[in-house]
Design a protein around this motif. Structure first.
Motif, PDB file in Angstrom:
ATOM      1  N   ARG A  61      18.363 -15.135   2.822  1.00 12.29           N
ATOM      2  CA  ARG A  61      17.235 -15.653   3.586  1.00 12.29           C
ATOM      3  C   ARG A  61      15.906 -15.130   3.054  1.00 12.29           C
ATOM      4  NH1 ARG A  61      16.527 -14.828  10.124  1.00 12.29           N
ATOM      5  NH2 ARG A  61      14.517 -15.903  10.353  1.00 12.29           N
ATOM      6  N   LYS A  93      18.207  -7.140   4.077  1.00 12.85           N
ATOM      7  CA  LYS A  93      17.179  -6.650   4.984  1.00 12.85           C
ATOM      8  C   LYS A  93      16.771  -5.245   4.576  1.00 12.85           C
ATOM      9  CE  LYS A  93      18.668  -9.250   9.086  1.00 12.85           C
ATOM     10  NZ  LYS A  93      18.967  -9.179  10.544  1.00 12.85           N
ATOM     11  N   LYS A 115       8.249  -4.764  15.174  1.00  9.04           N
ATOM     12  CA  LYS A 115       8.238  -6.097  15.797  1.00  9.04           C
ATOM     13  C   LYS A 115       7.623  -7.178  14.910  1.00  9.04           C
ATOM     14  CE  LYS A 115       7.067  -8.536  20.062  1.00  9.04           C
ATOM     15  NZ  LYS A 115       6.476  -8.422  21.432  1.00  9.04           N
ATOM     16  N   GLY A 118       9.915  -8.782  12.133  1.00 12.50           N
ATOM     17  CA  GLY A 118      10.973  -9.720  12.485  1.00 12.50           C
ATOM     18  C   GLY A 118      12.332  -9.375  11.908  1.00 12.50           C
ATOM     19  N   ASP A 119      13.020 -10.400  11.404  1.00  8.43           N
ATOM     20  CA  ASP A 119      14.391 -10.237  10.920  1.00  8.43           C
ATOM     21  C   ASP A 119      14.481  -9.606   9.535  1.00  8.43           C
ATOM     22  OD1 ASP A 119      15.413 -11.303  13.217  1.00  8.43           O
ATOM     23  OD2 ASP A 119      15.629 -13.339  12.420  1.00  8.43           O
ATOM     24  N   THR A 120      13.346  -9.238   8.939  1.00  7.93           N
ATOM     25  CA  THR A 120      13.421  -8.571   7.636  1.00  7.93           C
ATOM     26  C   THR A 120      13.858  -7.109   7.779  1.00  7.93           C
ATOM     27  OG1 THR A 120      11.093  -7.857   7.642  1.00  7.93           O
ATOM     28  CG2 THR A 120      11.612 -10.033   6.684  1.00  7.93           C
ATOM     29  N   GLN A 122      16.267  -4.127  10.077  1.00 11.73           N
ATOM     30  CA  GLN A 122      17.372  -3.853  10.994  1.00 11.73           C
ATOM     31  C   GLN A 122      17.325  -2.379  11.375  1.00 11.73           C
ATOM     32  OE1 GLN A 122      21.361  -5.530  10.341  1.00 11.73           O
ATOM     33  NE2 GLN A 122      22.153  -3.425  10.388  1.00 11.73           N
TER      34      GLN A 122
END
Length: 328
Positions: A61, A93, A115, A118-120, A122
């Motif tokens: 992604r 990630k 925040k 994001g999804d980059t 973990q």
């Protein structure tokens, strides 16, 4: 900083360093792909090309530049002690680690930083504190000329053109202790020159031999034998490595990350090697190696050698470059 208990003098200053306050790293490294790892692709056409090579395609992604931007953002944020982050190609990630000391206000601060990413990213928690390791291979001590009676470890013996033979150790050792001995409070055998230590930000130091002490280019394996060290190189992701230290002796594992950032209480360090090799206080500064190649200097981490843990290392190539030194 707690001094380690005195130990018998090592026969030689072989190749491992025991650190007093463990530290950290340096400049970013690129993550090398290792054999057997799925190839990253971003389109069906690319996947077909990968299949023709016999590799296993895996759609990702986020590309490398996106994860690099995430690392840049994290490194530019206000350091939060007890945290670390490293790009992880396996999950595509940046893995952010927070130890048990990151609670309440510190946790809220961390979440505020994460925040927008994001999804980059973990977030993972550890059940033990992220800390500098305190000691490593063949022991070195603050000498009788030093006001600090702490113990560290010798990393690798090195040579420099036109200068005395020397050894590398951790910068958090070279900062407070300039005069070193092979016995607790014994006579000086090596001296850290002016400008010969860097920590935090970097974690390396060099000490020049001032006495006729044997200093072969090898690492103590703690079984009566030594591993010859003939070269130095950067770490490779997923490669097998070993670490030698005076507290827990010889342990092995794999490289699990490159270009890691660690936020110790003593300051932030970047560009570290991350591994799943265990270590404990007293192992800091010790040699990370693979066969005859020097890889890194033990810094810090979490866990222990009973339950396992994560450890971070100063890349040795950075230290060699900084001091114009070579492995003999």
């Amino acid at each position: 900083m707690q001094p380690s208990a005195p130990r018998r003098r090592a026969a030689t200053l072989a190749a491992t360093a025991l650190a007093v306050v463990a530290a950290v790293a340096l400049t970013p490294h690129s993550a090398d792909a290792s054999a057997g790892q799925p190839a990253k692709v971003k389109s069906p056409v690319a996947a077909g090309q990968v299949l023709k090579t016999g590799a296993e395609p895996r759609k990702v992604r986020f590309d490398d530049s996106t994860l690099a931007a995430t690392m840049t953002t994290l490194n530019a944020s206000e350091p939060i002690p007890g945290t670390a982050w490293v790009p992880d190609p396996r999950i595509n990630k940046v893995v952010v680690t927070a130890d048990p000391t990151v609670t309440e206000a510190k946790l809220a601060q961390l979440n505020t930083v994460l925040k927008p990413l994001g999804d980059t990213v973990q977030l993972e928690r550890t059940d033990s504190e992220l800390k500098l390791y305190l000691s490593g291979g063949d022991a070195i001590y603050g000498s009788s000329a030093s006001t600090i009676r702490a113990r560290c470890s010798l990393g690798f013996n090195v040579k420099r053109s036109g200068k005395p033979d020397a050894f590398l150790t951790a910068g958090h050792c070279g900062n407070p202790i300039k005069s070193w001995s092979t016995s607790d409070g014994g006579p000086e055998v090596a001296l850290v020159p002016a400008g010969g230590s860097s920590f935090p930000g970097n974690d390396y130091a060099i000490a020049e031999y001032t006495a006729a002490e044997p200093h072969p280019s090898n690492v103590n394996l703690y079984n009566g034998t030594y591993q010859a060290i003939t070269s130095a190189r950067d770490a490779v992701l997923n490669e097998s490595v070993q670490r030698s230290g005076s507290t827990t002796h010889l342990h092995g594992g794999t490289v699990t990350g490159l270009n890691a950032t660690v936020n110790y209480k003593e300051g932030q360090v970047t560009g570290l090697i991350r591994t799943n090799v265990c270590a404990e206080p007293g192992d800091s500064g010790g040699a990370l190696f693979s066969g005859t190649a020097a890889i890194g200097l033990t810094s810090g981490g979490t866990g222990d050698c009973t339950n396992g843990g994560t450890t971070y290392y100063q890349p040795v190539t950075e230290a060699l470059s900084a001091f114009g030194a070579t492995i003999p």
